[in-house]
Design a protein around this motif. Structure first.
Motif, PDB file in Angstrom:
ATOM      1  N   GLN A  71       0.820  -1.202   0.000  1.00 44.44           N
ATOM      2  CA  GLN A  71       0.000   0.000   0.000  1.00 44.44           C
ATOM      3  C   GLN A  71       0.863   1.266   0.000  1.00 44.44           C
ATOM      4  OE1 GLN A  71      -3.636   0.054  -0.002  1.00 44.44           O
ATOM      5  NE2 GLN A  71      -3.045   2.099  -0.688  1.00 44.44           N
ATOM      6  N   LEU A  72       1.940   1.249   0.783  1.00 47.66           N
ATOM      7  CA  LEU A  72       2.846   2.399   0.801  1.00 47.66           C
ATOM      8  C   LEU A  72       3.439   2.628  -0.585  1.00 47.66           C
ATOM      9  CD1 LEU A  72       4.788   1.817   4.155  1.00 47.66           C
ATOM     10  CD2 LEU A  72       3.223   3.709   3.668  1.00 47.66           C
ATOM     11  N   GLY A  73       3.897   1.568  -1.226  1.00 48.61           N
ATOM     12  CA  GLY A  73       4.455   1.703  -2.563  1.00 48.61           C
ATOM     13  C   GLY A  73       3.459   2.295  -3.544  1.00 48.61           C
ATOM     14  N   LYS A  74       2.219   1.834  -3.477  1.00 49.42           N
ATOM     15  CA  LYS A  74       1.178   2.345  -4.363  1.00 49.42           C
ATOM     16  C   LYS A  74       0.958   3.837  -4.160  1.00 49.42           C
ATOM     17  CE  LYS A  74      -3.755   1.737  -5.444  1.00 49.42           C
ATOM     18  NZ  LYS A  74      -4.995   0.960  -5.128  1.00 49.42           N
ATOM     19  N   ASP A  75       0.846   4.251  -2.890  1.00 50.87           N
ATOM     20  CA  ASP A  75       0.557   5.658  -2.615  1.00 50.87           C
ATOM     21  C   ASP A  75       1.774   6.561  -2.797  1.00 50.87           C
ATOM     22  OD1 ASP A  75      -2.101   5.130  -2.119  1.00 50.87           O
ATOM     23  OD2 ASP A  75      -1.839   4.896   0.031  1.00 50.87           O
ATOM     24  N   LEU A  76       2.963   5.981  -2.771  1.00 50.53           N
ATOM     25  CA  LEU A  76       4.176   6.752  -3.048  1.00 50.53           C
ATOM     26  C   LEU A  76       4.489   6.798  -4.546  1.00 50.53           C
ATOM     27  CD1 LEU A  76       6.441   5.379  -0.167  1.00 50.53           C
ATOM     28  CD2 LEU A  76       5.587   7.723  -0.359  1.00 50.53           C
ATOM     29  N   GLY A  77       3.731   6.058  -5.326  1.00 52.52           N
ATOM     30  CA  GLY A  77       3.962   6.029  -6.766  1.00 52.52           C
ATOM     31  C   GLY A  77       5.218   5.253  -7.134  1.00 52.52           C
ATOM     32  N   LEU A  78       5.506   4.184  -6.384  1.00 52.51           N
ATOM     33  CA  LEU A  78       6.725   3.413  -6.587  1.00 52.51           C
ATOM     34  C   LEU A  78       6.418   1.929  -6.771  1.00 52.51           C
ATOM     35  CD1 LEU A  78       8.831   4.968  -3.668  1.00 52.51           C
ATOM     36  CD2 LEU A  78       8.993   5.564  -6.095  1.00 52.51           C
ATOM     37  N   LYS A  79       7.233   1.248  -7.543  1.00 53.78           N
ATOM     38  CA  LYS A  79       7.188  -0.202  -7.582  1.00 53.78           C
ATOM     39  C   LYS A  79       7.757  -0.726  -6.257  1.00 53.78           C
ATOM     40  CE  LYS A  79       7.985  -0.493 -12.597  1.00 53.78           C
ATOM     41  NZ  LYS A  79       8.931  -0.982 -13.648  1.00 53.78           N
ATOM     42  N   SER A 121       9.925   4.959  11.604  1.00 55.92           N
ATOM     43  CA  SER A 121       8.636   5.602  11.370  1.00 55.92           C
ATOM     44  C   SER A 121       7.827   5.666  12.655  1.00 55.92           C
ATOM     45  CB  SER A 121       7.837   4.813  10.321  1.00 55.92           C
ATOM     46  OG  SER A 121       7.286   3.627  10.896  1.00 55.92           O
ATOM     47  N   ASP A 122       6.692   6.338  12.568  1.00 57.46           N
ATOM     48  CA  ASP A 122       5.702   6.264  13.636  1.00 57.46           C
ATOM     49  C   ASP A 122       5.155   4.829  13.689  1.00 57.46           C
ATOM     50  OD1 ASP A 122       6.011   8.964  14.161  1.00 57.46           O
ATOM     51  OD2 ASP A 122       4.374   9.554  12.821  1.00 57.46           O
ATOM     52  N   PRO A 123       4.559   4.409  14.809  1.00 53.20           N
ATOM     53  CA  PRO A 123       4.056   3.031  14.903  1.00 53.20           C
ATOM     54  C   PRO A 123       2.911   2.760  13.939  1.00 53.20           C
ATOM     55  CG  PRO A 123       3.355   4.328  16.804  1.00 53.20           C
ATOM     56  CD  PRO A 123       4.349   5.166  16.061  1.00 53.20           C
ATOM     57  N   TYR A 124       2.847   1.511  13.458  1.00 51.98           N
ATOM     58  CA  TYR A 124       1.766   1.155  12.539  1.00 51.98           C
ATOM     59  C   TYR A 124       0.954  -0.050  13.009  1.00 51.98           C
ATOM     60  CZ  TYR A 124       4.897  -2.517  10.746  1.00 51.98           C
ATOM     61  OH  TYR A 124       5.731  -3.614  10.627  1.00 51.98           O
ATOM     62  N   VAL A 125       1.386  -0.721  14.066  1.00 46.77           N
ATOM     63  CA  VAL A 125       0.614  -1.849  14.578  1.00 46.77           C
ATOM     64  C   VAL A 125       0.863  -1.972  16.068  1.00 46.77           C
ATOM     65  CG1 VAL A 125       2.379  -3.622  14.199  1.00 46.77           C
ATOM     66  CG2 VAL A 125      -0.032  -4.269  14.143  1.00 46.77           C
ATOM     67  N   VAL A 126      -0.149  -2.430  16.792  1.00 50.22           N
ATOM     68  CA  VAL A 126      -0.053  -2.604  18.240  1.00 50.22           C
ATOM     69  C   VAL A 126       0.148  -4.084  18.555  1.00 50.22           C
ATOM     70  CG1 VAL A 126      -1.154  -2.154  20.465  1.00 50.22           C
ATOM     71  CG2 VAL A 126      -1.678  -0.685  18.509  1.00 50.22           C
ATOM     72  N   LEU A 237      11.790  10.342   2.744  1.00 43.58           N
ATOM     73  CA  LEU A 237      10.961   9.136   2.659  1.00 43.58           C
ATOM     74  C   LEU A 237      10.319   8.852   4.008  1.00 43.58           C
ATOM     75  CD1 LEU A 237       9.969   6.700   1.031  1.00 43.58           C
ATOM     76  CD2 LEU A 237      12.058   5.491   1.713  1.00 43.58           C
ATOM     77  N   GLN A 238      11.061   9.034   5.084  1.00 46.82           N
ATOM     78  CA  GLN A 238      10.500   8.873   6.427  1.00 46.82           C
ATOM     79  C   GLN A 238       9.302   9.799   6.624  1.00 46.82           C
ATOM     80  OE1 GLN A 238      12.634  10.761   9.602  1.00 46.82           O
ATOM     81  NE2 GLN A 238      12.072   9.199  11.111  1.00 46.82           N
ATOM     82  N   GLN A 239       9.431  11.051   6.191  1.00 47.70           N
ATOM     83  CA  GLN A 239       8.341  12.014   6.348  1.00 47.70           C
ATOM     84  C   GLN A 239       7.102  11.572   5.578  1.00 47.70           C
ATOM     85  OE1 GLN A 239       9.364  16.125   5.496  1.00 47.70           O
ATOM     86  NE2 GLN A 239       7.266  16.617   4.967  1.00 47.70           N
ATOM     87  N   GLN A 240       7.304  11.105   4.354  1.00 49.71           N
ATOM     88  CA  GLN A 240       6.171  10.666   3.547  1.00 49.71           C
ATOM     89  C   GLN A 240       5.501   9.422   4.134  1.00 49.71           C
ATOM     90  OE1 GLN A 240       4.830  12.239   0.724  1.00 49.71           O
ATOM     91  NE2 GLN A 240       6.138  13.848   1.546  1.00 49.71           N
ATOM     92  N   ILE A 241       6.307   8.488   4.632  1.00 47.88           N
ATOM     93  CA  ILE A 241       5.750   7.280   5.238  1.00 47.88           C
ATOM     94  C   ILE A 241       4.955   7.630   6.491  1.00 47.88           C
ATOM     95  CG2 ILE A 241       6.388   5.174   6.503  1.00 47.88           C
ATOM     96  CD1 ILE A 241       8.575   4.729   4.401  1.00 47.88           C
ATOM     97  N   ASN A 242       5.471   8.537   7.310  1.00 47.68           N
ATOM     98  CA  ASN A 242       4.736   8.957   8.506  1.00 47.68           C
ATOM     99  C   ASN A 242       3.406   9.613   8.144  1.00 47.68           C
ATOM    100  OD1 ASN A 242       6.495   8.015  10.444  1.00 47.68           O
ATOM    101  ND2 ASN A 242       7.621   9.928  10.642  1.00 47.68           N
ATOM    102  N   THR A 243       3.413  10.416   7.091  1.00 48.11           N
ATOM    103  CA  THR A 243       2.172  11.057   6.634  1.00 48.11           C
ATOM    104  C   THR A 243       1.143  10.007   6.230  1.00 48.11           C
ATOM    105  OG1 THR A 243       3.341  13.040   5.887  1.00 48.11           O
ATOM    106  CG2 THR A 243       1.173  12.628   4.926  1.00 48.11           C
ATOM    107  N   LEU A 244       1.591   8.984   5.509  1.00 45.86           N
ATOM    108  CA  LEU A 244       0.672   7.938   5.055  1.00 45.86           C
ATOM    109  C   LEU A 244       0.196   7.071   6.225  1.00 45.86           C
ATOM    110  CD1 LEU A 244       2.407   6.886   1.719  1.00 45.86           C
ATOM    111  CD2 LEU A 244       0.205   8.049   1.975  1.00 45.86           C
ATOM    112  N   ILE A 245       1.083   6.756   7.171  1.00 45.35           N
ATOM    113  CA  ILE A 245       0.673   5.970   8.337  1.00 45.35           C
ATOM    114  C   ILE A 245      -0.410   6.710   9.118  1.00 45.35           C
ATOM    115  CG2 ILE A 245       1.444   5.195  10.624  1.00 45.35           C
ATOM    116  CD1 ILE A 245       4.032   4.265   9.295  1.00 45.35           C
ATOM    117  N   ALA A 246      -0.233   8.032   9.284  1.00 46.25           N
ATOM    118  CA  ALA A 246      -1.246   8.830   9.981  1.00 46.25           C
ATOM    119  C   ALA A 246      -2.574   8.786   9.233  1.00 46.25           C
ATOM    120  CB  ALA A 246      -0.765  10.272  10.127  1.00 46.25           C
ATOM    121  N   LYS A 247      -2.506   8.834   7.919  1.00 49.28           N
ATOM    122  CA  LYS A 247      -3.719   8.764   7.090  1.00 49.28           C
ATOM    123  C   LYS A 247      -4.399   7.400   7.243  1.00 49.28           C
ATOM    124  CE  LYS A 247      -5.199   8.869   2.236  1.00 49.28           C
ATOM    125  NZ  LYS A 247      -4.746   8.994   0.828  1.00 49.28           N
TER     126      LYS A 247
END
Length: 273
Positions: A71-79, A121-126, A237-247
């Motif tokens: 999902q991160l790759g898709k939203d970042l526009g990357l393979k 990154s910020d946490p993504y799973v508990v 890249l860290q900043q973009q991943i954190n933005t997407l995790i928050a979303k």
């Protein structure tokens, strides 16, 4: 004269606005400039930590870490290119520049957050220190009932130490170690032990996916989280991943991804920071 002055002021304001916006837009695009392979997110993972990262019956990588990376790759526009490696060399691998990121059930610990060797990154799973019992065992309703029970753990796992520290001294003393989850769950199911102590997500997945007559205890003794590890040369890249995790957390996608593999994930309300 008044008209020319007004127009000049408007032009100046517009240029000021453009200069304020431009660096932000440029910074947002920077995450693609330092990738190891142009247009590709190279992801390190073990493929050996269910339900986060594992191989399915078709010998394909699967799990909530794999879903998140995709999902991160898709939203970042990357393979997305997955590279599997043993855990013992995973963190050294990202420091050596073998991957852009690592998604492999990496605990978000204070030492890793402060590390100068990589970004986190910020946490993504508990996750957390959890217990499981036979569903038919009415002598155990929660952690208050576990003292004196026969306990099974994965050899080398740290959760039993955390559980012993949280519970009364000597509460968990009859402990048996197992080389893997299948053997541990089978002995619990057959009554050779009364209680499993480990992380929450792995036994919850294995109980749910195989419909075993077992049940997780209702709460965790200690909460932990996982994070994405990012190569230190890629702060954008860290900043973009954190933005997407928050979303994903706000729109429920993180919970949906985890619940798909676990049945029911631990709530974010248990995370204190």
């Amino acid at each position: 004269m008044l008209k020319r002055t007004f127009m000049a002021a408007c032009l100046s304001a517009a240029l000021g606005l453009a200069s304020a916006v431009a660096p932000t837009a440029a910074h947002a695009a920077d995450y693609k400039t330092n990738l190891l392979e142009p247009g590709t997110l190279v992801v390190g993972t073990t493929g050996a930590s269910p339900p986060a990262t594992m191989y399915n019956d078709q010998a394909e990588l699967a799990g909530y870490d794999i879903d998140l990376a995709t999902q991160l790759g898709k939203d970042l526009g990357l393979k997305v290119k997955f590279v599997t490696l043993g855990w013992s060399t995973m963190m050294a691998g990202i420091q050596a520049g073998r991957f852009d990121i690592v998604i492999s059930s990496v605990g978000r610990t204070p030492d890793r957050v402060k590390s100068a060797d990589f970004l986190l990154s910020d946490p993504y799973v508990v996750n957390g220190v959890a217990g499981a019992k036979r569903a038919s065992d009415n002598s155990i309703h929660g952690w208050k009932d576990v003292c004196g029970k026969k306990v099974g753990v994965i050899k080398g796992a740290n959760e039993i130490k955390a559980a012993q520290a949280k519970l009364p001294a000597g509460c968990l003393s009859d402990i048996r170690e197992y080389p893997g989850w299948s053997e541990l769950l089978l002995d619990l199911q057959n009554g050779r032990i009364d209680l499993l102590v480990g992380n929450y997500l792995t036994p919850a997945y294995m109980i749910n996916s195989a419909h075993r007559p077992l049940a997780m205890l209702g709460d965790s003794l200690q909460v932990s989280t996982s994070a994405v590890v990012i190569r230190k040369e890629e702060p954008a890249l860290q900043q973009q991943i954190n933005t997407l995790i928050a979303k994903y957390r706000a729109d429920g996608r993180l919970e949906k991804i985890t619940d798909k593999w676990v049945g029911k994930s631990l709530p974010w309300s248990e995370v204190k920071d």
